[in-house]
Design an enzyme around this catalytic site. Sequence first.
Site, short mmCIF file in Angstrom:
data_model
loop_
_atom_site.label_atom_id
_atom_site.label_comp_id
_atom_site.label_asym_id
_atom_site.label_seq_id
_atom_site.Cartn_x
_atom_site.Cartn_y
_atom_site.Cartn_z
N GLN A 170 0.84 -1.20 0.00
CA GLN A 170 0.00 0.00 0.00
C GLN A 170 0.88 1.25 0.00
OE1 GLN A 170 -2.07 -1.39 3.56
NE2 GLN A 170 -4.01 -1.25 2.46
N ARG A 200 -16.77 8.59 4.00
CA ARG A 200 -15.95 8.35 5.18
C ARG A 200 -14.52 8.31 4.66
NH1 ARG A 200 -12.33 3.91 6.78
NH2 ARG A 200 -12.34 3.77 9.03
N ASP A 202 -10.89 7.47 5.00
CA ASP A 202 -10.04 6.57 5.75
C ASP A 202 -8.69 7.22 6.03
OD1 ASP A 202 -9.48 3.65 6.58
OD2 ASP A 202 -7.81 4.07 5.22
N GLU A 244 -11.98 9.41 9.66
CA GLU A 244 -11.31 8.52 10.58
C GLU A 244 -9.99 9.20 10.93
OE1 GLU A 244 -9.38 4.05 10.91
OE2 GLU A 244 -9.09 5.29 9.14
#
Length: 553
Positions: A170, A200, A202, A244
Amino acid sequence: MSRTADWYEDAIIYTLDVKTFNDSDGDGWGDFQGLIDRLGYLDELGVDCVWVRPFFPSPLRDNGYDVADYYGVDSRLGTLGDVREFVERAHDRGIRVLTDMVFNHTSSDHEWFQRARRDPHSKYHDYYLWSEYPDEAFSHPNIFPDREDGVWSYDEVADKHYYHQFYNHQPDLNIANPAVREEIYDVLRFWLDIGVDGFRIDAAHPMLHPKGHNAITPDLGMDLFREMKAVVREKKDDAILLAEADDQPDDLGDYFAGGEGFDMLFDFVTNQHLVYAIAVKDMWPLYRSNEILPDVSGVGHWANFLRNHDEFNLLKLPSETFDHAREFFGDDEGDSWIFGRGHRLRLADLYAHDHDRIAMAHSLMFSIRGSPVILSGDEIGMGSDLDLPERESVRTPMQWSANENGGFSTAAPDECYNPAIDDEEYGFETINVADQLNDPDSLLERIKRLIDARTMCPEIGHGDYHIVDVDPKEVFVHRMDHRNTVLIAAHNSATDPRTVSCQFEVPDETAVDIVGPGEYEIEDGRITFELDACAYVWVRGDKRGERVPVGEP
């Protein structure tokens, strides 16, 4: 469905993973058509917003948070047309839709990274962060410290090291690059055109970390989120951003950017203190969380939760409490602890399958300031499967019935994305929606009553929140004042009955019992609560002595 920009302040949010919610075609993978088939359940439950976790094309080495294409849909889950249909059907029922967006990093399979590694002169090379001398480069603790050696990994094609705060597959995006930010804004516009109501975001906190060889920090800072908000609101005036951002308490208010940034933040601080407090039957942690959280009234809103789809993070607890919680919640085999910070257990595991305690925790979560977020399956008391790797333990299929695979799929069990839990305590033959529907004593029906109660009380979303100091400390009492009305709620975490009394200026004849098995008496300007073990009660009234219709401010 009203088009007011502050709709989220009264929202009841339900989060699910399409892959494990409902399989319509028998291939073992949940899909959007299966989700459409279950919209009636969500509607009857009473939720008015669904947060759908990543469904994009992905190698699924991190449950879809390793995105390979921001503009597509994993073919096993459906098509763009299926997503459009789901959004339209949800809107027909008055249910809004939020989707996950992962902009801190992509999958290494993403076309941007593939182009970046092959051609150092491509514009995509600067979409990521590289170093030929990682030993001399900036370093930062990896978010998965017991899985990754660090934040630099070598790429043979590029013959360089690339920066990643998460898994090595990632790579972090170079958010400081204006071209990357424009890509992000285009992605947001695309999904708003599909019809979603917000996002949302992340890993919002890691997005702002210094990155790369020379520790590049986006010059924008929180202006990055201001720009995202402006893009979203220009496209759809009531779309929202939910972050988040598990940052330090003193810094959380910054993410709202004075009302121009995120609309909502997940409240990790209260989450950890609340769940721990109810487990140890002592409410002091809730007093502490209230003291260390910033006041965001007028600029932002909290999203409350009991469990999410990751590990139960304990890092916001004081050090001694952290050590106690690690041992207190530990499983017998000792394999629930992960990443040095939390347990990969569901709420039912943390509370030893005690539905009374689970219901009381939901009552507290629903009644404090902010909007509640329900993890799919928590409403029936689903447990975890520690035989699955890492966070997959809490990502098992929804248990609809006692049929094979819990009614999730007609596929062979070994063909399902994750196997349904089939043990004696938490298996689908014991814990499922069908058995709990219409049973007034079931956890599901109690959660439904709490959802109804939350919709009746505008004080929670819009009022002033105050903790009422009472003894004994196993009992937590709080109130929300809004205009002339007040809602007061009491929760007893003890295993024995408790009685507490406090000031309450609402006349007895105008007080309304909203929800909960607890009892109360109002006399001489005071309210006395009589609460059995794990009992709770919400009481609402008008301080002027007028009878206020339930649900009206």
